[in-house]
Design a protein around this motif. Structure first.
Motif: not given
Length: 411
Positions: A1-3, A7-8, A42-43, A135-138
């Motif tokens: 996953m990129n920056e 951020a999104r 989102l991705l 926590e933002g983990a996919v």
């Protein structure tokens, strides 16, 4: 996953209502994640409008925690574990983790569970089975990230088994491919759809309509419909021979800024009987049927004319079927025009749109001596025809002159 994706995701999770809800539903032995389309979009860098959550908490615990955090709880599908929590005009569908234990091709009997992986594997496509924790983990249990990167729509596990669980997944396969896929549809999925097409007649027409309308406005609709037709899956859905080249031309010229009903007319309508068939087969809304039926009537009036119609002809058609239908019919019957021809079509539509209103009414006819009855309508129609042939002058006195002439000529 990129920056950019990170951020999104961070901005998404920081939304006050969502952050408050996740804080309320997590902890005390329970865990909740955002799942499905919101994560996928989102991705991809697209809007995540509908937010669904999956939780280990049972429905009553979800309701209790949601209310304690200030959310209104609506038991929208509580038998299947779904509760809608609403706050500040924003709604979230929260569903207890579950597993199908029995299916009949249309609906499933489920049991609740606590395993996110098991819940993910019961979904339809890999790109729809992604989860996002607070926590933002996919979390990806089915290879959805790789398929998303490849723009590939692929069934989870055995495609034939997924389809037997719900035959609507045949249409969803093509709809999602048209929206998110690239290239040809996944070969295994396509073969399973062909093998399972016998289950399509058992689906509710409302569910079929919803999928078809979404497919028609997707970016890859033209190529996907071509693939469906080649697989023998399009005619059983629309009940007639599709106009694929016409649809492709309309899709190419209009992009996504178009009514689904117009796209359906482009694909499947030539005469009024087509509109009647589609109403029955797809359970069209009254508004959709009205638009498509008027387009069909306008097409019938314009058919068989050499070259482009005169503006007067187009205005007569507009009087009978509506300006929007006349313009749509003209587009459908000239969609292959190139260069100057296309420019003339747009000029005709522009003239049609600027046609002034015909103001006289039946009362004006009666005041000139015609007794109430059918002759009033006949005189008014004759006046309108004369007005159109004269170029549709806007002045009230000029328009009344046509009424006086029609009354004088009335038998």
């Amino acid at each position: 996953m990129n920056e950019a994706a990170r951020a999104r995701i961070a901005a998404f999770l920081a939304q006050p209502a969502l952050a408050r809800l996740l804080a309320a539903l997590n902890g005390g032995g329970e865990a909740t994640r955002v799942v499905g389309g919101a994560v996928r979009n989102l991705l991809l860098g697209e809007a995540a409008s509908d937010i669904d959550l999956a939780t280990t908490a049972l429905p009553q615990e979800t309701i209790r925690r949601g209310r304690a955090a200030g959310f209104k709880a609506v038991p929208t599908g509580i038998d299947h574990g779904t509760v809608t929590l609403v706050a500040g005009g924003t709604s979230f569908e929260v569903t207890t983790l579950r597993q199908d234990v029995e299916t009949d091709g249309r609906r499933a009997r489920v049991v609740f569970g606590r395993d996110f992986a098991a819940d993910a594997t019961r979904r339809d496509f890999t790109i729809n089975a992604l989860g996002l924790d607070p926590e933002g983990a996919v979390h990806d249990y089915c290879g959805g990230l790789a398929d998303l990167a490849a723009r590939r729509v692929r069934f989870i596990g055995d495609a034939a088994s997924r389809i037997r669980e719900d035959y609507l997944r045949i249409l969803r396969f093509f709809r999602f491919h048209a929206r998110y896929g690239a290239g040809a549809p996944d070969a295994e999925g396509l073969a399973a759809c062909i093998a399972g097409r016998g289950g399509l007649p058992g689906l509710s027409r409302e569910r079929v309509r919803a999928e078809v309308m979404k497919l028609l406005i997707a970016p890859g609709a033209a190529a996907t419909l071509q693939a469906m037709a080649g697989a023998g899956l399009l005619v059983p859905v629309i009940g007639g021979v599709p106009h694929l080249s016409r649809f492709a031309a309309v899709a190419r010229d209009s992009g996504e800024n178009v009514y689904p009903a117009f796209r359906l007319a482009a694909l499947a309508v030539a005469v009024r009987e087509d509109a009647l068939r589609l109403r029955e087969r797809l359970r069209l809304s009254n508004e959709e049927f009205d638009r498509i039926e008027r387009i069909a009537r306008a097409m019938e009036r314009l058919r068989g004319r050499a070259g482009l119609p005169a503006i007067a002809t187009l205005r007569h058609v507009a009087h009978e079927a509506g300006s929007d239908a006349a313009a749509a019919a003209l587009v459908l019957q000239t969609v292959s025009a190139e260069g100057k021809g296309r420019g003339v079509v747009q000029e005709l539509i522009g003239e049609l749109v600027l046609t002034p209103a015909f103001l006289p009414t039946g009362k004006d006819v009666i005041r000139l001596g015609i007794s109430p009855g059918p002759r009033v309508r006949q005189a008014l129609e004759a006046a309108r025809r004369g007005w159109i042939e004269a170029g549709c002058p806007a002045g009230a006195d000029e328009q009344m002159a046509f009424v006086r002439a029609a009354v004088a000529a009335a038998p």
